[in-house]
Design an enzyme around this catalytic site. Structure first.
Site, short mmCIF file in Angstrom:
data_model
loop_
_atom_site.label_atom_id
_atom_site.label_comp_id
_atom_site.label_asym_id
_atom_site.label_seq_id
_atom_site.Cartn_x
_atom_site.Cartn_y
_atom_site.Cartn_z
CE LYS A 1 24.82 60.79 34.89
NZ LYS A 1 25.47 59.84 35.84
CD GLU B 1 25.89 55.55 38.74
OE1 GLU B 1 25.72 54.21 37.95
OE2 GLU B 1 24.88 55.98 39.12
NE ARG C 1 16.66 65.68 39.30
CZ ARG C 1 17.66 65.30 39.30
NH1 ARG C 1 18.14 64.40 40.36
NH2 ARG C 1 18.54 64.52 38.20
P1 ATP Z 1 21.85 58.76 37.71
O1 ATP Z 1 21.84 58.81 39.27
O2 ATP Z 1 20.68 58.55 37.15
O3 ATP Z 1 23.11 58.19 37.00
P2 ATP Z 1 22.32 61.64 38.13
O4 ATP Z 1 21.92 62.67 37.49
O5 ATP Z 1 21.95 61.49 39.68
O6 ATP Z 1 21.98 60.30 37.55
P3 ATP Z 1 25.00 61.29 39.33
O7 ATP Z 1 26.33 61.26 38.53
O8 ATP Z 1 24.67 60.31 40.33
O9 ATP Z 1 23.88 61.64 38.21
O10 ATP Z 1 25.14 62.90 39.88
C1 ATP Z 1 26.22 63.64 40.60
C2 ATP Z 1 25.63 64.51 41.61
O11 ATP Z 1 25.07 65.55 40.75
C3 ATP Z 1 24.68 63.99 42.47
O12 ATP Z 1 25.00 64.28 43.66
C4 ATP Z 1 23.56 64.66 42.05
O13 ATP Z 1 22.54 64.70 43.12
C5 ATP Z 1 23.79 65.72 41.11
N1 ATP Z 1 22.69 66.07 40.35
C6 ATP Z 1 22.49 65.35 39.23
N2 ATP Z 1 21.37 66.09 38.48
C7 ATP Z 1 21.29 67.01 38.90
C8 ATP Z 1 20.35 68.16 38.86
N3 ATP Z 1 19.51 68.18 37.88
N4 ATP Z 1 20.49 69.41 39.63
C9 ATP Z 1 21.41 69.20 40.61
N5 ATP Z 1 22.25 68.49 40.90
C10 ATP Z 1 22.10 67.50 40.00
MG MG Z 2 22.67 59.71 40.95
#
Ligand code: ATP
Ligand code: MG
Length: 606
Positions: free
Chosen positions: A307, A66, A297
């Site tokens: 974030k 995102e 994760r």
């Molecule tokens: P948010 O959804 O709160 O904005 P997010 O960390 O999930 O934050 P995204 O941009 O949705 O951010 O993440 C993109 C991809 O990265 C998603 O598939 C998510 O599952 C993966 N991802 C995010 N944080 C982690 C992590 N700490 N370890 C492994 N994968 C992650």
């Molecule tokens: Mg996300």
């Protein structure tokens, strides 16, 4: 070994470890479940896009960020996993921006994400997509669900809806609007689309089961009114799909075979499958459908990865920006001198698991050391200088010592390092009163000046405050490194130095961990009772109070002259100190600025 036969630079890596994701992919490949086909929507469905042409990929994964922040080390795990598996199995990995929320996306974030994934070494070719590419199809699918009595327009307020949703232990109650006819629903939904209603007046909900033990199946909202312009679709839409509805459809349309996500989506999987099955039953989507597979994760000690917190660190000026070398963002790590190869090695070493755990920050540092040890040339820098005077060396004389560029790689050659009567050495390499086991300079002791001569310390000079301002010694002319008999004088200490006349002063930034404790804002890894899959959000005490006040120290160091020509992002080992990189923003040729990426040894683990 000749160049062509050398194993790739990742040869130190362990062979790919088997895991539940690889097992599932291999089973699907063996059964032939996923034949190569293009667009996953029904023929003629809206929004068929350029990327839909058939291609021979055997599996298909995606990375769906995102664009509401910079990518961090946790994302690197997901990127390496998705792109890595696609490479390994002859598949394709799609880059997809999840821009379902019209208000959040910013071009700066999109650009930074593109840059970070490329920097990590991955390439999506032409497979770059946006969730908003599919808004037409998603809308059409919603009308189909209404017609098939799988969705209805609810007119309760958000508060009333919450009250009827039930809890983990109590079932929910049905909305009085649940039995509207398909015609009535369709009419209302079209009016929502046409901007006839205010935000929150109506929502479209999937019609599943208000008594389900899984709250995600209690008629989740799938479309809402949102009077906001979208950065790609402009004012075209007054309704926007919910992420949980959009994501499975995006996967199916792109013919993703394995949709890898983090554990907090496990409870969403039944809805993911419910939705895709209904749409496939109705001929809206082609089978086989994508399979969602969850993994743990990355939680890393000494950093925060949420974030919300990263945005706060930047917005409140606790760091210099998203690419501050102390930030756990990929932009920050890159500027710090971490390498893409180090991240790929890290992703392989940590593997994937089904249960949450914490990874020690030192493990990431160890990966960076392992890669940099191989790739970084050696140079000399004196970070905390004190003058060493060789009293029996002629004042005007100068000679060249030869220092290897890499001790394990003689093919990288040697370079000249000028030697003269006055040198800079590290202040800590001299003491008047040596503790037990101290083998460096103290009056009466001999050390080798690395790549030069053996010298014997004769004493020091101090200023009025008693501060040492120069150390004195005599050299033994028969001990020059590389000459016959040079090692006839045995010494236990070996120190680095630079000719005072030739050395260049330069700014060096000594970075350390951003937080001084392993779990910022909390005393233990996960508070008691917290479910696996939850994020680090929800502090026990203020996480900002755990910032490390010593995470950045700027010094003026002396550098060997060859370092003045370092290109931005060129990395070196400063002997005995660690790995350093010429700052990609501030370093210029002839005016270098270096950042410390990582020390040679871990000073944090007790
Ligand atoms: P948010 O959804 O709160 O904005 P997010 O960390 O999930 O934050 P995204 O941009 O949705 O951010 O993440 C993109 C991809 O990265 C998603 O598939 C998510 O599952 C993966 N991802 C995010 N944080 C982690 C992590 N700490 N370890 C492994 N994968 C992650
Ligand atoms: Mg996300």
């Amino acid at each position: 070994m000749n160049e062509a036969r050398k194993p790739p630079s990742g040869a130190r890596r362990p062979p790919a470890q088997s895991n539940f994701i690889r097992t599932s992919i291999e089973a699907d490949l063996a059964s032939g479940k996923h034949a190569a086909r293009g667009w996953g929507g029904r023929p003629g469905a809206a929004a068929v896009h350029a990327g839909a042409a058939p291609d021979p990929a055997r599996i298909r994964t995606r990375f769906p960020p995102e664009p509401n922040g910079y990518l961090h080390i946790g994302h690197a795990k997901s990127i390496c996993l998705n792109f890595g598996l696609a490479l390994e199995y002859g598949g394709a990995c799609h880059m997809r921006f999840d821009d379902t929320n019209p208000e959040k996306e910013e071009q700066e974030y999109v650009d930074s994400i593109v840059e970070a994934v490329k920097w990590l070494g991955f390439d999506w070719g032409t497979r770059l997509y946006y969730a908003s590419d599919y808004f037409d199809f998603m809308y059409e699918a919603a009308e189909y669900l209404i017609g098939a009595k799988h969705a209805y327009v609810d007119s309760l307020s958000a508060e009333q809806m919450r009250a009827l949703r039930g809890t983990l232990t109590e079932p929910g109650k049905v909305s009085p609007y649940r039995d509207r006819t398909a015609d009535e629903n369709l009419k209302l939904f079209r009016q929502m689309r046409d901007g006839k209603f205010a935000e929150g007046e109506h929502v479209l909900r999937a019609k599943i089961d208000m008594a389900s033990p899984n709250i995600n199946l209690r008629d989740p909202a799938i479309y809402r009114v949102r009077k906001a312009a979208h950065h790609r679709t402009g004012d075209k839409w007054c309704v926007y799909p919910m992420y949980t509805y959009a994501h499975p459809i995006e996967d199916a349309l792109e013919r993703i075979t394995h949709s890898l996500c983090t554990l907090e989506f496990e409870d969403q999987r039944p809805f993911y499958d419910w939705l895709l099955e209904r749409l496939a039953d109705g001929g809206m989507l082609a089978r086989p459908l994508p399979q969602q597979i969850e993994f743990a994760r990355l939680n890393l000690t000494y950093v925060v990865l949420s974030k919300r917190k990263l945005i706060q660190l930047v917005a409140e000026g606790h760091v210099g920006g998203w690419d501050d070398p102390r930030m756990p963002t990929l932009a920050g790590a890159r500027r710090r001198g971490y390498t893409a190869e180090g991240f790929r090695l890290f992703a392989e070493r940590i593997g994937v698991a089904k249960a949450d755990s914490w990874i020690e920050y030192s493990m990431l540092e160890e990966c960076m050391r392992d890669v940099l040890n191989e790739s970084a040339q050696r140079r000399i820098a004196v970070l905390d200088p004190v003058r060493l005077v060789i009293d029996n060396y002629p004042a005007q004389r100068e000679e060249e010592c030869r220092a290897p560029n890499h001790p394990q790689k003689p093919e990288l050659g040697r370079r000249a390092v000028p030697f003269a009567r006055e040198l800079w050495i590290e202040r800590e390499d001299f003491t008047e009163s040596p503790p037990k086991g101290y083998f460096r300079l103290f009056p009466g002791n001999k050390v080798r000046l690395r790549y030069g001569y053996v010298v014997e310390c004769t004493g020091c000079e101090k200023n009025a405050q008693g501060h040492v301002i120069a150390v004195h010694c005599n050299y033994d002319p028969d001990t020059r490194s590389g000459t016959p008999g040079a090692d006839k004088v045995k010494v236990k200490g070996n120190i680095h130095w630079l000719s005072a006349r030739h050395a260049h002063p330069a700014e060096v930034r000594l970075y350390d961990r951003l937080f001084k404790v392993p779990y910022p804002g909390r005393s233990s890894p996960l508070p008691a009772g917290e479910r696996p899959g939850v994020r680090e959000d929800g502090d026990e005490h203020s996480w900002l109070g755990d910032l490390n006040p010593d995470s950045k120290r700027i010094i003026t160091a002396y550098l060997e002259s060859s370092l003045c020509d370092a290109a931005p992002e060129e990395r070196f080992q400063f002997e005995r100190h660690g790995y350093f990189v010429a700052d990609r923003v501030d370093s210029k040729r002839r005016a270098p600025v270096f950042n410390r990426a990582v020390t040679l040894r871990d000073s944090w683990t007790k």
